[in-house]
Design a protein around this motif. Structure first.
Motif, PDB file in Angstrom:
ATOM      1  N   VAL A 183       0.831  -1.197   0.000  1.00 35.74           N
ATOM      2  CA  VAL A 183       0.000   0.000   0.000  1.00 35.74           C
ATOM      3  C   VAL A 183       0.873   1.257   0.000  1.00 35.74           C
ATOM      4  O   VAL A 183       0.511   2.279  -0.595  1.00 35.74           O
ATOM      5  CB  VAL A 183      -1.006   0.005   1.164  1.00 35.74           C
ATOM      6  N   ILE A 184       2.038   1.193   0.621  1.00 33.40           N
ATOM      7  CA  ILE A 184       2.969   2.320   0.559  1.00 33.40           C
ATOM      8  C   ILE A 184       3.416   2.540  -0.883  1.00 33.40           C
ATOM      9  O   ILE A 184       3.420   3.678  -1.390  1.00 33.40           O
ATOM     10  CB  ILE A 184       4.179   2.078   1.477  1.00 33.40           C
ATOM     11  N   CYS A 185       3.792   1.466  -1.552  1.00 32.74           N
ATOM     12  CA  CYS A 185       4.213   1.589  -2.955  1.00 32.74           C
ATOM     13  C   CYS A 185       3.096   2.159  -3.818  1.00 32.74           C
ATOM     14  O   CYS A 185       3.339   2.976  -4.719  1.00 32.74           O
ATOM     15  CB  CYS A 185       4.653   0.229  -3.489  1.00 32.74           C
ATOM     16  N   ARG A 186       1.865   1.752  -3.561  1.00 34.02           N
ATOM     17  CA  ARG A 186       0.737   2.243  -4.353  1.00 34.02           C
ATOM     18  C   ARG A 186       0.439   3.704  -4.042  1.00 34.02           C
ATOM     19  O   ARG A 186       0.125   4.484  -4.940  1.00 34.02           O
ATOM     20  CB  ARG A 186      -0.486   1.356  -4.124  1.00 34.02           C
ATOM     21  N   LYS A 187       0.517   4.081  -2.789  1.00 36.83           N
ATOM     22  CA  LYS A 187       0.319   5.486  -2.459  1.00 36.83           C
ATOM     23  C   LYS A 187       1.390   6.361  -3.112  1.00 36.83           C
ATOM     24  O   LYS A 187       1.122   7.505  -3.493  1.00 36.83           O
ATOM     25  CB  LYS A 187       0.331   5.683  -0.939  1.00 36.83           C
ATOM     26  N   LEU A 188       2.574   5.814  -3.252  1.00 39.81           N
ATOM     27  CA  LEU A 188       3.650   6.551  -3.907  1.00 39.81           C
ATOM     28  C   LEU A 188       3.538   6.514  -5.430  1.00 39.81           C
ATOM     29  O   LEU A 188       4.323   7.178  -6.122  1.00 39.81           O
ATOM     30  CB  LEU A 188       5.010   5.992  -3.478  1.00 39.81           C
ATOM     31  N   GLY A 189       2.603   5.738  -5.947  1.00 39.78           N
ATOM     32  CA  GLY A 189       2.377   5.708  -7.394  1.00 39.78           C
ATOM     33  C   GLY A 189       3.333   4.824  -8.167  1.00 39.78           C
ATOM     34  O   GLY A 189       3.476   4.979  -9.390  1.00 39.78           O
ATOM     35  N   LEU A 190       3.975   3.864  -7.506  1.00 42.62           N
ATOM     36  CA  LEU A 190       4.954   3.030  -8.202  1.00 42.62           C
ATOM     37  C   LEU A 190       4.353   2.160  -9.307  1.00 42.62           C
ATOM     38  O   LEU A 190       5.034   1.918 -10.318  1.00 42.62           O
ATOM     39  CB  LEU A 190       5.723   2.163  -7.198  1.00 42.62           C
ATOM     40  N   PRO A 191       3.110   1.666  -9.176  1.00 42.92           N
ATOM     41  CA  PRO A 191       2.566   0.869 -10.293  1.00 42.92           C
ATOM     42  C   PRO A 191       2.450   1.668 -11.582  1.00 42.92           C
ATOM     43  O   PRO A 191       2.580   1.102 -12.675  1.00 42.92           O
ATOM     44  CB  PRO A 191       1.183   0.439  -9.780  1.00 42.92           C
ATOM     45  N   GLU A 192       2.206   2.980 -11.477  1.00 43.96           N
ATOM     46  CA  GLU A 192       2.021   3.815 -12.665  1.00 43.96           C
ATOM     47  C   GLU A 192       3.347   4.360 -13.209  1.00 43.96           C
ATOM     48  O   GLU A 192       3.396   4.868 -14.325  1.00 43.96           O
ATOM     49  CB  GLU A 192       1.094   4.997 -12.360  1.00 43.96           C
ATOM     50  N   ARG A 193       4.392   4.301 -12.399  1.00 44.86           N
ATOM     51  CA  ARG A 193       5.690   4.824 -12.861  1.00 44.86           C
ATOM     52  C   ARG A 193       6.783   3.810 -12.540  1.00 44.86           C
ATOM     53  O   ARG A 193       7.660   4.040 -11.712  1.00 44.86           O
ATOM     54  CB  ARG A 193       5.987   6.190 -12.256  1.00 44.86           C
ATOM     55  N   ARG A 194       6.706   2.678 -13.229  1.00 47.30           N
ATOM     56  CA  ARG A 194       7.700   1.623 -13.012  1.00 47.30           C
ATOM     57  C   ARG A 194       9.094   2.139 -13.347  1.00 47.30           C
ATOM     58  O   ARG A 194       9.290   2.894 -14.288  1.00 47.30           O
ATOM     59  CB  ARG A 194       7.354   0.390 -13.834  1.00 47.30           C
ATOM     60  N   GLY A 195      10.034   1.686 -12.543  1.00 47.32           N
ATOM     61  CA  GLY A 195      11.400   2.163 -12.696  1.00 47.32           C
ATOM     62  C   GLY A 195      11.677   3.462 -11.989  1.00 47.32           C
ATOM     63  O   GLY A 195      12.725   4.079 -12.207  1.00 47.32           O
ATOM     64  N   ALA A 196      10.764   3.901 -11.126  1.00 49.17           N
ATOM     65  CA  ALA A 196      10.928   5.175 -10.425  1.00 49.17           C
ATOM     66  C   ALA A 196      12.146   5.147  -9.508  1.00 49.17           C
ATOM     67  O   ALA A 196      12.551   4.096  -8.990  1.00 49.17           O
ATOM     68  CB  ALA A 196       9.670   5.484  -9.612  1.00 49.17           C
ATOM     69  N   ARG A 197      12.718   6.331  -9.286  1.00 41.39           N
ATOM     70  CA  ARG A 197      13.819   6.497  -8.350  1.00 41.39           C
ATOM     71  C   ARG A 197      13.223   6.744  -6.959  1.00 41.39           C
ATOM     72  O   ARG A 197      12.499   7.720  -6.762  1.00 41.39           O
ATOM     73  CB  ARG A 197      14.696   7.671  -8.763  1.00 41.39           C
ATOM     74  N   MET A 198      13.525   5.861  -6.033  1.00 41.69           N
ATOM     75  CA  MET A 198      12.905   5.886  -4.711  1.00 41.69           C
ATOM     76  C   MET A 198      13.979   6.010  -3.636  1.00 41.69           C
ATOM     77  O   MET A 198      14.999   5.332  -3.683  1.00 41.69           O
ATOM     78  CB  MET A 198      12.093   4.604  -4.501  1.00 41.69           C
ATOM     79  N   LEU A 199      13.731   6.881  -2.662  1.00 46.36           N
ATOM     80  CA  LEU A 199      14.565   6.991  -1.468  1.00 46.36           C
ATOM     81  C   LEU A 199      13.785   6.424  -0.298  1.00 46.36           C
ATOM     82  O   LEU A 199      12.651   6.843  -0.037  1.00 46.36           O
ATOM     83  CB  LEU A 199      14.932   8.455  -1.201  1.00 46.36           C
TER      84      LEU A 199
END
Length: 430
Positions: A183-199
């Motif tokens: 749910v954290i990943c989804r709130k951060l929008g990772l499914p819509e922006r695969r390959g995102a740079r995450m800290l």
């Protein structure tokens, strides 16, 4: 509340009546005497006069806590129930200065008058300026660098030391932690922006970073100031074949540079402090571009509270910890340039998580004692059980606050509803 066998119980009866009235639990003393019914909700065993000395000198939670950690006081029965029924008595005890003469007289009658023993060595006394980098490293090391094998025993295979998300009645701890990660990943929008740079600030043993990389192809930088956590997380990343996707740094959040698409901060904000909160959010905001998102996941309390150095938790568990009111968190995020888009409470979920951790500890008690010693194992059992009760009765809260950086036209890049977060996949059980 008639004493059952005279002795110490008879001598202490006036003091106990003045402090807490009729005890809600059975009290057994070192000479075999007792107060309270045998069918009470549990039993507190006062094993030596040293326990009474500690309580007289520190008549708040610290004195009884020290006695329990030192093995001078023990409990029989469900520890959650005992803590719950004793909380009102503890609050009264802390504010009853008029009991000091009665306490001294009672201690003299039972041979317990005198200075208390030295505190157990597990007690933390950090030095230097509060929340300086050096002092923060010392405080973090006190809590997290106690041995990864002990944490494996308590936390289980997920190796995640933060509130899980129990969305199904038959979930186990590993599944509930994976649900939280997702749910954290989804709130951060990772499914819509695969390959995102995450800290991942305060990345712990790397579980969220692994989930984000394995499930959503994120490129993750995880930072921690715990040497043992960093070493363990790096081994997990290498074993998973994700060294190209995840970098684990032994680094203070104040020293991070670069640009990221999203930032997660899970279970780390409690170590920042109210005085540094504005700088904390401003620093994270500077690492994000337009439509960047920050999820701050932290324990809170109404009105906020600095964990006292004279409290059990402040001395043994989280030195220098602070719990900040979620309202102040929202205002600080807004002041730093975030648009706050979602606030979710997971208070009851943390109570369930803590109960699962206590169950893990109690099921492997002998091994835990081998790993860290009985005094430290007792610290963990008491603190986790008391925290569970705190989340259940509302004394403690847990909030996820999601902020986004709008672009110059005010566009946020956020979905219109939360629906995209609800159909979460548990993904890999990292």
């Amino acid at each position: 509340m008639a004493p059952q066998s005279g002795g110490v119980a008879t001598s202490l009866q006036p003091l106990i009546r003045k402090l807490i009235g009729n005890p809600p639990v059975r009290l057994e003393f070192w000479d075999g005497s007792a107060l309270g019914s045998t069918d009470a909700k549990g039993t507190i065993r006062v094993i030596t006069p040293n326990a009474l000395r500690r309580i007289i000198w520190a008549p708040n939670e610290l004195g009884p806590g020290r006695a329990y950690v030192a093995g001078e006081l023990d409990v029989d029965g469900d520890i959650f129930t005992l803590i719950d029924v004793l909380k009102p008595a503890g609050l009264h005890l802390q504010s009853t200065l008029g009991t000091i003469p009665t306490g001294v007289a009672a201690a003299a009658r039972v041979g317990a008058l005198g200075l208390p023993p030295s505190p157990p060595p597990e007690e933390a006394r950090p030095r230097g300026r509060r929340h300086s980098k050096r002092r923060d490293r010392s405080a973090i090391s006190h809590h997290y660098d106690v041995g990864n094998e002990f944490y494996e025993l308590v936390l289980g295979p997920s190796m995640t030391y933060s509130c899980a998300r129990w969305t199904e009645p038959d979930m186990n701890l590993v599944e509930a932690q994976a649900s939280k990660h997702d749910v954290i990943c989804r709130k951060l929008g990772l499914p819509e922006r695969r390959g995102a740079r995450m800290l991942d600030v305060g990345c712990g043993w790397g579980s969220l970073a692994l989930h984000a990389a394995q499930t959503y192809d994120a490129h993750v930088v995880g930072v921690t100031i715990s040497e043992e956590q960093a070493a363990y997380a790096r081994r997990r990343v290498e074993a998973a074949g994700l060294s190209e996707s995840i970098e684990i740094r032994l680094q203070d959040y104040r020293d991070v540079r670069g640009e990221f698409d999203v930032i997660s901060s899970v279970g780390m904000f409690e170590h920042v402090g109210a005085e540094r909160m504005a700088d904390y959010f401003a620093g994270l905001r500077a690492l994000l571009g337009d439509h960047g998102r920050l999820l701050n996941h932290a324990i809170s309390s109404i009105g906020g509270s600095r964990i006292s150095r004279n409290s059990f938790v402040g001395r043994y568990v989280f030195p220098d910890g602070e719990l900040i009111d979620v309202g102040r968190v929202v205002l600080a995020m807004e002041a730093a340039g975030f648009e706050v888009r979602d606030v979710e409470s997971l208070r009851e979920h943390y109570a369930l998580t803590l109960r699962a951790w206590v169950a893990n500890l109690e099921a492997s008690w002998s091994r835990a004692v081998e790993l860290v010693g009985e005094t430290r194992a007792r610290v963990w059992r008491l603190y986790m059980a008391a925290s569970a009760v705190g989340f259940e009765d509302g004394g403690l809260g847990l909030h996820q606050v999601l902020g986004v950086v709008p672009d110059a036209d005010g566009n946020s890049g956020m979905p219109r509803t939360r629906d995209v977060w609800s159909a979460s996949s548990t993904g890999p059980k990292a």
